[in-house]
Scaffold this active site. Structure first.
Site, PDB file in Angstrom:
ATOM      1  N   ASN A  10       0.870  -1.180   0.000  1.00  0.00           N
ATOM      2  CA  ASN A  10       0.000   0.000   0.000  1.00  0.00           C
ATOM      3  C   ASN A  10       0.911   1.235   0.000  1.00  0.00           C
ATOM      4  OD1 ASN A  10      -1.759   2.060   0.508  1.00  0.00           O
ATOM      5  ND2 ASN A  10      -2.741   1.111   2.280  1.00  0.00           N
ATOM      6  N   LYS A  17       3.124   0.815   3.220  1.00  0.00           N
ATOM      7  CA  LYS A  17       2.756  -0.223   4.174  1.00  0.00           C
ATOM      8  C   LYS A  17       2.835  -1.564   3.455  1.00  0.00           C
ATOM      9  CE  LYS A  17      -0.491   2.657   6.646  1.00  0.00           C
ATOM     10  NZ  LYS A  17      -1.862   3.053   6.499  1.00  0.00           N
ATOM     11  N   ARG A  88      -2.537  -1.851  -3.585  1.00  0.00           N
ATOM     12  CA  ARG A  88      -3.704  -0.977  -3.448  1.00  0.00           C
ATOM     13  C   ARG A  88      -3.520   0.195  -4.407  1.00  0.00           C
ATOM     14  NH1 ARG A  88      -4.638   3.563   0.944  1.00  0.00           N
ATOM     15  NH2 ARG A  88      -6.758   4.115   0.389  1.00  0.00           N
ATOM     16  N   HIS A 177     -12.582   3.914  -0.100  1.00  0.00           N
ATOM     17  CA  HIS A 177     -12.691   2.876   0.951  1.00  0.00           C
ATOM     18  C   HIS A 177     -13.397   1.612   0.429  1.00  0.00           C
ATOM     19  CE1 HIS A 177     -12.487   6.225   4.230  1.00  0.00           C
ATOM     20  NE2 HIS A 177     -11.302   5.656   4.107  1.00  0.00           N
ATOM     21  N   GLY A 209      -9.517   9.278   7.594  1.00  0.00           N
ATOM     22  CA  GLY A 209     -10.469   9.575   6.514  1.00  0.00           C
ATOM     23  C   GLY A 209     -11.748   8.833   6.867  1.00  0.00           C
ATOM     24  N   ARG A 238     -10.069  16.735   7.340  1.00  0.00           N
ATOM     25  CA  ARG A 238     -10.881  17.137   6.170  1.00  0.00           C
ATOM     26  C   ARG A 238     -12.276  17.559   6.619  1.00  0.00           C
ATOM     27  NH1 ARG A 238      -9.962  11.785   2.773  1.00  0.00           N
ATOM     28  NH2 ARG A 238      -8.179  11.349   4.100  1.00  0.00           N
ATOM     29  N   GLY A 328     -10.540   3.037  12.537  1.00  0.00           N
ATOM     30  CA  GLY A 328      -9.967   3.317  13.863  1.00  0.00           C
ATOM     31  C   GLY A 328     -10.975   3.879  14.851  1.00  0.00           C
ATOM     32  N   GLU A 331     -14.136   1.287  15.199  1.00  0.00           N
ATOM     33  CA  GLU A 331     -13.844   0.060  15.946  1.00  0.00           C
ATOM     34  C   GLU A 331     -13.562   0.332  17.424  1.00  0.00           C
ATOM     35  OE1 GLU A 331     -10.773  -2.250  13.875  1.00  0.00           O
ATOM     36  OE2 GLU A 331     -11.666  -1.603  11.989  1.00  0.00           O
ATOM     37  N   ASN A 332     -13.169   1.580  17.738  1.00  0.00           N
ATOM     38  CA  ASN A 332     -12.698   1.847  19.108  1.00  0.00           C
ATOM     39  C   ASN A 332     -13.497   2.847  19.925  1.00  0.00           C
ATOM     40  OD1 ASN A 332     -10.198   0.204  19.183  1.00  0.00           O
ATOM     41  ND2 ASN A 332      -9.683   1.483  17.433  1.00  0.00           N
ATOM     42  N   GLU A 382      -8.348  -4.479   4.973  1.00  0.00           N
ATOM     43  CA  GLU A 382      -8.176  -4.218   3.536  1.00  0.00           C
ATOM     44  C   GLU A 382      -7.045  -5.073   2.955  1.00  0.00           C
ATOM     45  OE1 GLU A 382      -8.362  -0.066   4.895  1.00  0.00           O
ATOM     46  OE2 GLU A 382      -9.035   0.397   2.869  1.00  0.00           O
TER      47      GLU A 382
HETATM   48  P1  AMP Z   1      -7.532   4.844  10.979  1.00  0.00           P
HETATM   49  O1  AMP Z   1      -7.331   5.939   9.962  1.00  0.00           O
HETATM   50  O2  AMP Z   1      -8.583   3.849  10.580  1.00  0.00           O
HETATM   51  O3  AMP Z   1      -6.251   4.191  11.396  1.00  0.00           O
HETATM   52  O4  AMP Z   1      -8.108   5.555  12.298  1.00  0.00           O
HETATM   53  C1  AMP Z   1      -7.408   6.580  12.963  1.00  0.00           C
HETATM   54  C2  AMP Z   1      -8.351   7.267  13.924  1.00  0.00           C
HETATM   55  O5  AMP Z   1      -8.831   6.311  14.890  1.00  0.00           O
HETATM   56  C3  AMP Z   1      -7.704   8.399  14.728  1.00  0.00           C
HETATM   57  O6  AMP Z   1      -8.509   9.562  14.649  1.00  0.00           O
HETATM   58  C4  AMP Z   1      -7.737   7.893  16.147  1.00  0.00           C
HETATM   59  O7  AMP Z   1      -7.957   8.897  17.053  1.00  0.00           O
HETATM   60  C5  AMP Z   1      -8.945   6.970  16.131  1.00  0.00           C
HETATM   61  N1  AMP Z   1      -8.926   6.064  17.295  1.00  0.00           N
HETATM   62  C6  AMP Z   1      -8.088   5.042  17.525  1.00  0.00           C
HETATM   63  N2  AMP Z   1      -8.361   4.504  18.746  1.00  0.00           N
HETATM   64  C7  AMP Z   1      -9.385   5.208  19.290  1.00  0.00           C
HETATM   65  C8  AMP Z   1     -10.117   5.164  20.519  1.00  0.00           C
HETATM   66  N3  AMP Z   1      -9.843   4.257  21.455  1.00  0.00           N
HETATM   67  N4  AMP Z   1     -11.101   6.066  20.705  1.00  0.00           N
HETATM   68  C9  AMP Z   1     -11.388   6.978  19.767  1.00  0.00           C
HETATM   69  N5  AMP Z   1     -10.751   7.067  18.595  1.00  0.00           N
HETATM   70  C10 AMP Z   1      -9.753   6.207  18.347  1.00  0.00           C
END
Ligand code: AMP
Length: 395
Positions: A10, A17, A88, A177, A209, A238, A328, A331-332, A382
């Protein structure tokens, strides 16, 4: 050693990556990243069987990074296991509706779409060219972020601007995506024991994103990102949707050039711009929990925009079998999921607070009560999707 693994690449403008995936077990043998490329402090980092490694690359561009990756694969005795490489590619325009093997015609068609993704496609192409040179004899496949959305009907992908701009300049919604959405669509149907050919799934892919997608019978019928990944939801830096007249307004009031407003909307807006704190959702959530009103307002705008888009997509789908959170944030962040689900209670969602709180760090599962319209978390992958496509194209 059997030659049975897929190297997934990627390539971004300053990072690369990678992962090696065994298609039989679908497990990653190694993964890592070469970063800060183009600076004098490029670095390659990797993780294999829980062990971490890294090496300074000094002044390195894509070709040097892929050369360094080959050295790492040799050092870890993995080089002989690679049977094909999957790349990718961000933009496939209207040419690519699915993944394919790299040929001269395919490379020329990716070149043709550079004007639609001037930052991403050149980096993706550089990665492919470097792999062709450094791993001669291995087949390369390309997997496009836009391809999954080529199933959208014209009413969803056309902008109400002069039709000639679509026909002559390719001005339309493409969506991004797509590799993640294809993975989530299939995985969600499997997890819920649904026939994907009779399913209506809403997905919110919320990372740095962010976008949302309506998937009907396994096919994208609408998505929030557009001609570029700027449109739609509030993202890390963004803005997502704003009044397009902002360009002329800021030009007249502040003298902003086109480039300055473009830069502001892409790099200084979203969570960062509104909160004036950070683009990282965790920082804003922590501040909101401590009573910071601006941080709370930022989260409110984020969830308001997302809930409105999802409600619109629900109308397009006609039925909701599941609402899936991924990426991110998806999921979190139990906090944002809760806010969004509460805003969508009109569709019969009832959050199970405990399940919601317990589902994070790569865990997948339903987060609503029995009898509720289903909302769930599915960890996206992905790289796995790219390896599956590459394996299918080269097997
Ligand atoms: P990604 O681009 O999918 O890797 O996601 C990155 C985003 O996930 C960032 O804005 C992080 O702040 C968010 N993120 C990761 N862990 C957490 C968490 N425990 N709570 C809230 N946001 C999170």
């Amino acid at each position: 050693m059997s030659k049975d693994s897929i190297l997934v690449i990627n390539c971004g403008s300053s990072s690369l990556k990678f992962a090696v995936i065994n298609p039989a077990t679908e497990e990653e043998t190694i993964n890592g990243i070469a970063e800060r490329m183009g600076s004098s402090e490029a670095l390659i980092r990797w993780k294999i069987a829980g062990q971490k490694g890294s090496k300074d690359l000094g002044q390195a561009a894509h070709e040097e990074a892929i050369s360094a990756l080959m050295d790492v694969l040799k050092q870890e005795n993995l080089i002989e296991s690679i049977s094909a490489i999957g790349h990718r590619v961000v933009h496939g325009g209207e040419t690519f509706t699915e993944s394919c093997l790299v040929t001269d015609e395919v490379l020329a068609a990716i070149e043709d779409t550079i004007k639609l993704a001037p930052l991403h496609n050149p980096a993706n192409l550089t990665g492919i060219h470097a792999c062709q040179k450094i791993f001669p004899g291995l087949p390369n496949a390309v997997v496009f972020d836009t391809a999954f959305h080529q199933s959208m009907p014209a009413e969803a992908y056309l902008y109400p601007v002069p039709y000639s701009l679509y026909k002559e300049q390719g001005v339309r919604r493409y969506g991004f995506h797509g590799t993640s959405y294809r993975y989530i669509g299939q995985t969600t149907a499997d997890m819920l024991g649904m026939d994907i050919n009779d399913s209506c799934i809403l997905v919110a892919h919320l990372g740095n994103g962010a976008s949302a997608c309506a998937i009907k019978n396994g096919k994208s019928i609408d998505t929030t990102m557009g001609l570029t990944p700027l449109e739609g939801l509030v993202m890390g830096t963004r803005s997502g949707d704003v009044d397009p007249n902002l360009f002329s307004y800021l030009n007249k009031t502040l003298g902003y050039s086109l480039d300055e407003t473009t830069d502001m909307l892409n790099k200084k807006s979203g969570l960062l711009g509104l909160s004036e704190m950070d683009s990282d959702c965790r920082v804003i959530e922590d501040a909101a929990a401590e009573g910071n009103e601006r941080a709370q307002l930022t989260l409110d705008v984020f969830s308001h925009v997302l809930a409105e888009k999802l409600a619109g997509f629900a109308a397009a789908l006609g039925r909701i079998d599941a609402l899936v959170f991924t990426g991110g944030i998806g999921e979190n962040s139990a906090t944002l999921r809760k806010q969004v689900i509460e805003r969508l209670s009109i569709f019969g969602f009832k959050l199970n607070e405990q399940l919601n709180e317990e589902t994070f760090r790569g865990k997948s599962g339903v987060i609503t009560e029995e009898g509720s319209t289903v909302a769930m978390v599915v960890a996206t992958n992905e790289e796995l999707m790219i390896s599956r496509d590459t394996q299918a194209l080269t097997a």
